[in-house]
Design a protein around this motif. Structure first.
Motif, PDB file in Angstrom:
ATOM      1  N   MET A  92       2.173  14.221   4.316  1.00 50.85           N
ATOM      2  CA  MET A  92       2.364  12.839   4.066  1.00 50.85           C
ATOM      3  C   MET A  92       1.174  11.792   4.498  1.00 50.85           C
ATOM      4  O   MET A  92       1.461  11.740   5.920  1.00 50.85           O
ATOM      5  N   ASN A  93       1.078  10.833   3.474  1.00 49.58           N
ATOM      6  CA  ASN A  93       0.438   9.672   4.429  1.00 49.58           C
ATOM      7  C   ASN A  93       1.083   8.631   3.768  1.00 49.58           C
ATOM      8  O   ASN A  93       0.956   8.228   2.776  1.00 49.58           O
ATOM      9  N   LEU A  94       1.425   7.577   4.851  1.00 51.43           N
ATOM     10  CA  LEU A  94       2.145   7.009   4.213  1.00 51.43           C
ATOM     11  C   LEU A  94       1.478   5.618   5.049  1.00 51.43           C
ATOM     12  O   LEU A  94       0.478   5.066   4.758  1.00 51.43           O
ATOM     13  N   SER A  95       2.150   5.272   2.593  1.00 45.08           N
ATOM     14  CA  SER A  95       1.692   3.689   2.864  1.00 45.08           C
ATOM     15  C   SER A  95       2.734   2.308   3.488  1.00 45.08           C
ATOM     16  O   SER A  95       3.454   3.104   4.478  1.00 45.08           O
ATOM     17  N   ASP A  96       2.863   1.320   4.096  1.00 40.78           N
ATOM     18  CA  ASP A  96       3.185  -0.054   4.422  1.00 40.78           C
ATOM     19  C   ASP A  96       4.881   0.111   3.825  1.00 40.78           C
ATOM     20  O   ASP A  96       5.115   0.280   5.213  1.00 40.78           O
ATOM     21  N   ALA A  97       4.642   0.099   2.407  1.00 40.74           N
ATOM     22  CA  ALA A  97       6.371   0.709   2.605  1.00 40.74           C
ATOM     23  C   ALA A  97       6.923   1.913   3.222  1.00 40.74           C
ATOM     24  O   ALA A  97       8.191   1.696   3.647  1.00 40.74           O
TER      25      ALA A  97
ATOM     26  N   ARG B 251      11.464   6.474 -10.339  1.00 40.01           N
ATOM     27  CA  ARG B 251      10.294   7.375  -8.978  1.00 40.01           C
ATOM     28  C   ARG B 251       8.560   6.423  -8.895  1.00 40.01           C
ATOM     29  O   ARG B 251       8.035   7.577  -8.722  1.00 40.01           O
ATOM     30  N   ILE B 252       8.673   5.390  -8.814  1.00 40.35           N
ATOM     31  CA  ILE B 252       7.528   4.351  -8.839  1.00 40.35           C
ATOM     32  C   ILE B 252       7.172   5.516  -7.083  1.00 40.35           C
ATOM     33  O   ILE B 252       7.646   5.126  -6.319  1.00 40.35           O
ATOM     34  N   CYS B 253       6.114   5.437  -6.891  1.00 41.67           N
ATOM     35  CA  CYS B 253       5.631   5.697  -5.658  1.00 41.67           C
ATOM     36  C   CYS B 253       4.966   5.157  -4.375  1.00 41.67           C
ATOM     37  O   CYS B 253       3.794   4.583  -4.548  1.00 41.67           O
ATOM     38  N   HIS B 254       5.719   4.444  -3.978  1.00 43.26           N
ATOM     39  CA  HIS B 254       5.898   3.018  -3.454  1.00 43.26           C
ATOM     40  C   HIS B 254       5.634   3.285  -1.985  1.00 43.26           C
ATOM     41  O   HIS B 254       4.909   2.609  -1.071  1.00 43.26           O
ATOM     42  N   PHE B 255       5.746   4.680  -1.531  1.00 46.83           N
ATOM     43  CA  PHE B 255       5.561   5.509  -0.383  1.00 46.83           C
ATOM     44  C   PHE B 255       4.293   6.075   0.472  1.00 46.83           C
ATOM     45  O   PHE B 255       4.784   6.369   1.455  1.00 46.83           O
TER      46      PHE B 255
END
Length: 190
Positions: free
Chosen positions: A48-53, A36-40
């Motif tokens: 929700m603000n999306l990361s590159d992943a 459950r690592i927050c990659h996204f």
């Protein structure tokens, strides 16, 4: 536990025994990141603000309907460490005619759908829910690892629910839409 391809797997599948997951119907899926690592990305002001992943996950999910003509996408959301989606498999007749008229927005996802049939036939496993999720996860993993984070990984499997009626569909749609607000509330209360 049974050994398959040199790894140990549980005899207890998460899928409903005897159900044909390529059958016409609507499914609610949840896919988690490993540990459950927050990659996204992150939730800010209940959005929700999306990361590159996270953008890669979003882009690949949008492609699903183009790649797989047997499905129609419903509501979905990329969250910091998981992904929720509603997806409908078209009837065999719709697939044969390549119909795209039934859109999954609003509450049209279950219109005209038959009641759930519990049947399972042995055959190619390339056009069912598990194959779709497996392909989606593999594509996302490859792109995220090469472009963003070489250590990215998904949780081993995924959760699914067969949507049984319109009321359940509406509840799940609302759950998906309100997920960012609940996510903030969940972590602010701990």
């Amino acid at each position: 536990m049974i050994k398959s391809k040199n790894t140990y797997q549980s005899k207890n599948s998460l899928r409903l025994k005897g159900y044909d997951y390529s059958a016409e119907g609507v499914y609610f899926i949840t896919i988690l990141t490993k540990n459950r690592i927050c990659h996204f990305g992150e939730v800010v002001n209940k959005k929700m603000n999306l990361s590159d992943a996270g953008k890669i996950v979003e882009m690949e999910w949008r492609k699903t309907e183009e790649i797989r003509k047997e499905v129609v996408l419903g509501n979905w959301i990329v969250m910091p460490e998981h992904f929720h989606a509603l997806i409908a498999f078209k009837s065999k007749e719709e697939q044969d005619r390549n119909l795209t008229s039934v859109k999954a927005h609003g509450h049209a996802l279950l219109q005209g759908k038959k009641s759930i049939a519990y049947k399972n036939t042995f055959g190619p496993q390339s056009r069912n829910l598990s194959a779709l999720v497996r392909s989606f996860k593999a594509t996302c993993t490859s792109k995220i690892r090469s472009q963003v984070n070489p250590n990215f990984a998904w949780h081993r499997s995924f959760h699914d629910r067969i949507v049984r009626n319109q009321k359940e569909l509406i509840n799940i749609e609302n759950y998906i839409i309100s997920n960012p607000a609940r996510y903030v509330q969940q972590f602010s209360n701990t």
